[in-house]
Design an enzyme around this catalytic site. Sequence first.
Site, PDB file in Angstrom:
ATOM      1  N   TYR A  68       1.155 -67.122  26.510  1.00 47.72           N
ATOM      2  CA  TYR A  68       0.302 -68.112  27.071  1.00 47.72           C
ATOM      3  C   TYR A  68       0.273 -69.475  26.541  1.00 47.72           C
ATOM      4  O   TYR A  68      -0.382 -69.365  25.105  1.00 47.72           O
ATOM      5  CB  TYR A  68      -0.988 -67.183  27.454  1.00 47.72           C
ATOM      6  N   ASP A 127       1.923 -73.232  18.890  1.00 50.50           N
ATOM      7  CA  ASP A 127       0.710 -73.211  19.597  1.00 50.50           C
ATOM      8  C   ASP A 127      -0.290 -72.324  18.759  1.00 50.50           C
ATOM      9  O   ASP A 127      -0.381 -71.118  18.894  1.00 50.50           O
ATOM     10  CB  ASP A 127       0.912 -72.736  20.843  1.00 50.50           C
ATOM     11  N   LYS A 171      -9.785 -73.959  20.751  1.00 52.69           N
ATOM     12  CA  LYS A 171     -10.788 -73.092  20.265  1.00 52.69           C
ATOM     13  C   LYS A 171     -11.584 -73.493  19.263  1.00 52.69           C
ATOM     14  O   LYS A 171     -12.508 -74.224  19.438  1.00 52.69           O
ATOM     15  CB  LYS A 171     -10.030 -71.832  20.476  1.00 52.69           C
TER      16      LYS A 171
HETATM   17  C1  LIG Z   1      -6.447 -70.512  25.124  1.00 51.72           C
HETATM   18  C2  LIG Z   1      -4.939 -70.987  24.589  1.00 51.72           C
HETATM   19  C3  LIG Z   1      -4.510 -71.793  25.321  1.00 51.72           C
HETATM   20  C4  LIG Z   1      -5.306 -72.517  26.284  1.00 51.72           C
HETATM   21  O1  LIG Z   1      -6.349 -73.332  25.857  1.00 51.72           O
HETATM   22  P1  LIG Z   1      -7.370 -73.798  26.984  1.00 51.72           P
HETATM   23  O2  LIG Z   1      -8.322 -74.387  26.379  1.00 51.72           O
HETATM   24  O3  LIG Z   1      -7.926 -72.544  27.689  1.00 51.72           O
HETATM   25  O4  LIG Z   1      -6.685 -74.592  28.084  1.00 51.72           O
HETATM   26  C5  LIG Z   1      -3.083 -72.211  24.753  1.00 51.72           C
HETATM   27  N1  LIG Z   1      -2.747 -71.492  24.067  1.00 51.72           N
HETATM   28  C6  LIG Z   1      -3.035 -70.495  23.477  1.00 51.72           C
HETATM   29  C7  LIG Z   1      -2.183 -69.926  22.200  1.00 51.72           C
HETATM   30  C8  LIG Z   1      -4.275 -70.165  23.665  1.00 51.72           C
HETATM   31  O5  LIG Z   1      -4.943 -68.941  23.084  1.00 51.72           O
END
Ligand SMILES: *Cc1c(COP(=O)(O)O)cnc(C)c1O
Length: 438
Positions: free
Chosen positions: A152, A247, A275
């Site tokens: 994701y 990511d 985050k």
């Molecule tokens: C949470 C997350 C996202 C998306 O971040 P948002 O701030 O919710 O848009 C993208 N990549 C990873 C790996 C994530 O855990």
Amino acid sequence: MTSHDGRAQARSHALFEAARRTIPGGVNSPVRAFASVGGAPPFITRAKGPFLYTEDGAELIDYVGTWGPALIGHAHPEVVEAVCKAAADGLSFGAATRAEVDFAELVCAMVPSLRDGMVRLTCSGTEATMSALRVARGFTGRHKIVKMDGAYHGHADVLLVAAGSGAATLGIPGSAGVPPKVVEDTLLLPHNDLAAAQALCAEQGDQIAAIIVEPVAGNMGCVPPAPGYLEGLRALCSTHGIVLVFDEVMTGFRVARGGAQERYGVTPDLTCLGKIVGGGMPLAAYGGRRDIMQSVAPLGPVYQAGTLSGNPLSVAAGLATLRIIERDPPYARLEALAARLGDGLVRRAAAAGIPLTGNRVGSMLTGFFRAGAVTNYDDAKGSDTARFARFHQQMLAQGIYLAPSQFEAAFVSAAHDEALVDRTLDAAAGAFAAIAGA
Ligand SMILES: *Cc1c(COP(=O)(O)O)cnc(C)c1O
């Protein structure tokens, strides 16, 4: 203090009813609705350290940590003070500030791939990954991007492709409203399968702008990289002129100070952060190699912008959080606490005769309700999700707040301690016993 059992959560139930009349599903992000575990989600009034407090007066030990950001616990006094101070000086200017410079310097110093590079702030991880891929496409002049099955990267159209496994498949949208055309250049690979990535690049490497990967997968549950996998992707991208994007929205500042890239010693070209980097406020970032980041407007031709990007409240929270991490690195403690929790869960499950595969990297962990290794999304999907749902209900009734999905990681924070972990393990022993027959 009451526990969050069926009788004691009348207020949360009533609020959920009300919420569902005006908010789709009653929530502002889908997984909060508890659809896969049943029951009404507890409504939260406040959070402090390792605890959440509910409308019904329950105190919950929190392993969601606002889905990752709460590395140093909720409402750390220094972070709250920094945000309040910033707020008093104005909520947003839409203009440059000194704090953004301090913050960019600190982030670049902490994350290896940014060390001699540049960083741009956004308000969400979704924007960070979407923008990093646009930059990779602009920089390389290529269209195709590669993501892993079950990974994701936020909800941008181009990345909302989850279907398909095995060999690389052409992208099929993972959501209504995403036209197939938009994802036809999104290629899928099975996670942790270097041979599949090598085969794809041998065929189409000169058309691929970027490979994006969660270096420790967190959104299929916690899945560590296979030995040599990240190194292999690195070599492949260098050979074919592909931009390697890590990511690290979840893993950044989580699995090590410098993220998974520091932990595994593999440096990507671009990194997405989110985050923890925002300390609980809406803030994310992407950055990396200077020559690539020079493509970003106004320096270069790739447009990316944001009214509230780098706003003073988010930057204050992020800066305060990273400074605390720098001053007092929590990683050794987190490793020990999370190992105690992860090993303890696996032992208690075994004692109850329940197959449970424990995956853990640093302070992120998942117990998959199945036997055998979990190395990719297909393995994760082989878990007994009905059993997970019953476990989740049992834990919540005992005051333990876990993410309401088998395919999420649990997070230990620096505000947790051994006593809380042991309380959690006692609750788990009861929960495993209660669901063993079912
Ligand atoms: C949470 C997350 C996202 C998306 O971040 P948002 O701030 O919710 O848009 C993208 N990549 C990873 C790996 C994530 O855990």
